[in-house]
Design a protein around this motif. Structure first.
Motif, mmCIF file in Angstrom:
data_model
loop_
_atom_site.group_PDB
_atom_site.id
_atom_site.type_symbol
_atom_site.label_atom_id
_atom_site.label_comp_id
_atom_site.label_asym_id
_atom_site.label_seq_id
_atom_site.Cartn_x
_atom_site.Cartn_y
_atom_site.Cartn_z
ATOM 1 N N CYS A 1 68.328 59.138 -4.912
ATOM 2 C CA CYS A 1 69.233 58.845 -3.800
ATOM 3 C C CYS A 1 69.878 60.137 -3.311
ATOM 4 O O CYS A 1 70.268 60.994 -4.113
ATOM 5 C CB CYS A 1 70.309 57.850 -4.227
ATOM 6 N N ASN A 2 69.994 60.263 -1.999
ATOM 7 C CA ASN A 2 70.580 61.476 -1.418
ATOM 8 C C ASN A 2 72.105 61.424 -1.362
ATOM 9 O O ASN A 2 72.737 62.314 -0.789
ATOM 10 C CB ASN A 2 70.007 61.724 -0.020
ATOM 11 N N GLY A 3 72.697 60.375 -1.941
ATOM 12 C CA GLY A 3 74.142 60.260 -1.967
ATOM 13 C C GLY A 3 74.719 59.395 -0.866
ATOM 14 O O GLY A 3 75.903 59.062 -0.884
ATOM 15 N N ARG A 4 73.873 59.002 0.081
ATOM 16 C CA ARG A 4 74.335 58.150 1.170
ATOM 17 C C ARG A 4 73.851 56.724 0.927
ATOM 18 O O ARG A 4 72.724 56.507 0.489
ATOM 19 C CB ARG A 4 73.836 58.663 2.519
ATOM 20 N N ALA A 5 74.704 55.751 1.246
ATOM 21 C CA ALA A 5 74.331 54.355 1.017
ATOM 22 C C ALA A 5 75.045 53.463 2.011
ATOM 23 O O ALA A 5 76.222 53.662 2.326
ATOM 24 C CB ALA A 5 74.673 53.933 -0.412
ATOM 25 N N GLY A 6 74.324 52.459 2.492
ATOM 26 C CA GLY A 6 74.882 51.489 3.429
ATOM 27 C C GLY A 6 74.564 50.082 2.984
ATOM 28 O O GLY A 6 74.021 49.860 1.892
ATOM 29 N N THR A 7 74.898 49.116 3.824
ATOM 30 C CA THR A 7 74.622 47.718 3.513
ATOM 31 C C THR A 7 73.934 47.041 4.680
ATOM 32 O O THR A 7 74.080 47.447 5.837
ATOM 33 C CB THR A 7 75.912 46.936 3.185
ATOM 34 N N ILE A 8 73.197 45.978 4.363
ATOM 35 C CA ILE A 8 72.612 45.111 5.372
ATOM 36 C C ILE A 8 72.677 43.695 4.839
ATOM 37 O O ILE A 8 72.261 43.433 3.714
ATOM 38 C CB ILE A 8 71.169 45.528 5.719
ATOM 39 N N GLY A 9 73.261 42.777 5.625
ATOM 40 C CA GLY A 9 73.468 41.428 5.126
ATOM 41 C C GLY A 9 73.078 40.368 6.131
ATOM 42 O O GLY A 9 73.085 40.601 7.346
ATOM 43 N N PHE A 10 72.798 39.179 5.617
ATOM 44 C CA PHE A 10 72.278 38.078 6.419
ATOM 45 C C PHE A 10 73.077 36.808 6.142
ATOM 46 O O PHE A 10 73.266 36.438 4.984
ATOM 47 C CB PHE A 10 70.800 37.843 6.085
ATOM 48 N N CYS A 11 73.549 36.130 7.209
ATOM 49 C CA CYS A 11 74.297 34.878 7.062
ATOM 50 C C CYS A 11 75.592 35.149 6.296
ATOM 51 O O CYS A 11 76.448 35.887 6.767
ATOM 52 C CB CYS A 11 73.416 33.835 6.382
ATOM 53 N N ARG B 1 78.492 38.322 6.907
ATOM 54 C CA ARG B 1 79.952 38.391 6.814
ATOM 55 C C ARG B 1 80.382 39.465 5.814
ATOM 56 O O ARG B 1 81.293 40.263 6.085
ATOM 57 C CB ARG B 1 80.525 37.041 6.396
ATOM 58 N N LEU B 2 79.707 39.488 4.662
ATOM 59 C CA LEU B 2 80.082 40.464 3.636
ATOM 60 C C LEU B 2 79.800 41.896 4.093
ATOM 61 O O LEU B 2 80.544 42.814 3.751
ATOM 62 C CB LEU B 2 79.334 40.150 2.339
ATOM 63 N N ALA B 3 78.737 42.098 4.878
ATOM 64 C CA ALA B 3 78.467 43.431 5.420
ATOM 65 C C ALA B 3 79.603 43.870 6.334
ATOM 66 O O ALA B 3 80.018 45.040 6.333
ATOM 67 C CB ALA B 3 77.140 43.445 6.166
ATOM 68 N N ALA B 4 80.121 42.934 7.135
ATOM 69 C CA ALA B 4 81.262 43.254 7.993
ATOM 70 C C ALA B 4 82.488 43.597 7.149
ATOM 71 O O ALA B 4 83.234 44.529 7.465
ATOM 72 C CB ALA B 4 81.560 42.083 8.922
ATOM 73 N N LEU B 5 82.688 42.853 6.075
ATOM 74 C CA LEU B 5 83.800 43.157 5.175
ATOM 75 C C LEU B 5 83.628 44.533 4.535
ATOM 76 O O LEU B 5 84.619 45.254 4.322
ATOM 77 C CB LEU B 5 83.913 42.084 4.095
ATOM 78 N N MET B 6 82.403 44.907 4.244
ATOM 79 C CA MET B 6 82.153 46.229 3.667
ATOM 80 C C MET B 6 82.474 47.331 4.673
ATOM 81 O O MET B 6 82.909 48.426 4.304
ATOM 82 C CB MET B 6 80.715 46.328 3.177
ATOM 83 N N ALA B 7 82.262 47.054 5.955
ATOM 84 C CA ALA B 7 82.627 48.034 6.989
ATOM 85 C C ALA B 7 84.133 48.235 7.041
ATOM 86 O O ALA B 7 84.620 49.305 7.421
ATOM 87 C CB ALA B 7 82.117 47.572 8.348
ATOM 88 N N CYS C 1 77.213 53.066 6.369
ATOM 89 C CA CYS C 1 76.922 52.231 7.528
ATOM 90 C C CYS C 1 76.688 50.802 7.051
ATOM 91 O O CYS C 1 76.452 50.566 5.855
ATOM 92 C CB CYS C 1 75.717 52.744 8.314
ATOM 93 N N ASN C 2 76.744 49.861 7.988
ATOM 94 C CA ASN C 2 76.623 48.452 7.635
ATOM 95 C C ASN C 2 75.930 47.699 8.765
ATOM 96 O O ASN C 2 76.174 47.976 9.945
ATOM 97 C CB ASN C 2 77.998 47.842 7.395
ATOM 98 N N VAL C 3 75.077 46.736 8.399
ATOM 99 C CA VAL C 3 74.354 45.933 9.386
ATOM 100 C C VAL C 3 74.585 44.462 9.074
ATOM 101 O O VAL C 3 74.359 44.015 7.947
ATOM 102 C CB VAL C 3 72.843 46.230 9.372
ATOM 103 N N SER C 4 75.030 43.708 10.072
ATOM 104 C CA SER C 4 75.322 42.287 9.915
ATOM 105 C C SER C 4 74.379 41.459 10.786
ATOM 106 O O SER C 4 74.418 41.559 12.012
ATOM 107 C CB SER C 4 76.779 42.003 10.303
ATOM 108 N N TYR C 5 73.529 40.660 10.139
ATOM 109 C CA TYR C 5 72.673 39.720 10.859
ATOM 110 C C TYR C 5 73.318 38.335 10.833
ATOM 111 O O TYR C 5 73.585 37.784 9.776
ATOM 112 C CB TYR C 5 71.303 39.614 10.189
#
Length: 232
Positions: free
Chosen positions: A112-122, A126-132, A139-143
């Motif tokens: 890992c290069n030290g950078r990490a994000g999230t991507i969530g569904f349903c 919501r949890l991805a938005a909370l992580m933002a 970074c974070n992606v909310s589907y």
């Protein structure tokens, strides 16, 4: 594809996460946040696809406090009933803490290069938005996130980059709720939101009841560019 074990930060136990690795490293990591169906075949496939795009994919078991290793589909009423019961019993605040632990573990993974994000569904959307709002995710992606209207005030001031995919005809997110969310995030330059006309909830779940290839391709393309921008 492998699994790792992550210790909960509250000392209550540990949980597994499914991991898929890219062909080459160093690479950024993406924490894939489950739907209400657990670490299902669909979530594993998404995690594999994340690795194909050149990132380390990590999908943690967030229902472990209720029932470890839940893996359901959207194909039967019995599975829907169980998934909805798990959603009602799920402690979202503890889920966010487990995601923070996963984010930290992902950053420590070899390659890992030290950078990490999230991507969530349903639910994961919501949890991805909370992580933002609540974490240091890059970074974070909310589907098609659910129950986001209650976070409108916080989303207006979200400090971390957030990409939102909203289904116009989402049966779980009324138009009024969509409007409240869009109005809240519009002034925030860290949030990018897109509405996909004519599609229902889970339009990007391959093989799902409401799969829409065109909308999924557009959303996934935007996601790939977003992840590359923040995690490369």
């Amino acid at each position: 594809m492998t699994e790792i074990t992550i210790k909960a930060t509250d000392g209550s136990g540990e949980f597994f996460a499914y991991v898929a690795r890219p062909k080459s490293t160093p690479a950024g990591a993406v924490v894939v946040i489950q739907e209400i169906f657990g670490v299902s075949p669909a979530m594993r496939a998404i995690t594999d696809a994340i690795a194909d795009q050149g990132f380390i994919g990590v999908c943690p078991d967030l229902f472990w406090r209720l029932e470890p290793r839940v893996s359901l589909t959207d194909k039967t009423q019995a599975e829907w009933d169980k998934a909805m019961a798990l959603l009602k019993a799920f402690d979202q605040d503890k889920g966010v803490e487990d995601l923070k632990a996963t984010l930290a573990a992902a950053r420590r993974l070899e390659g890992c290069n030290g950078r990490a994000g999230t991507i969530g569904f349903c639910l994961g959307g919501r949890l991805a938005a909370l992580m933002a709002i609540r974490s240091d995710a890059d970074c974070n992606v909310s589907y098609y996130g659910v129950m986001l209207e209650g976070l409108a005030g916080e989303l207006r001031h979200a400090a971390n980059p957030l990409l939102m995919h909203i289904a116009e005809n989402d049966k779980f997110v009324p138009k009024e709720a969509q409007g409240a969310v869009l109005a809240a995030v519009m002034p925030n330059p860290r949030v990018e939101a897109h509405v996909y006309p004519g599609v229902d909830h889970a339009f990007a779940r391959v093989g799902g009841q409401h799969w829409d290839g065109r909308a999924a391709a557009i959303a996934n393309g935007r996601t790939a560019a977003f992840l590359a921008r923040w995690l490369a």
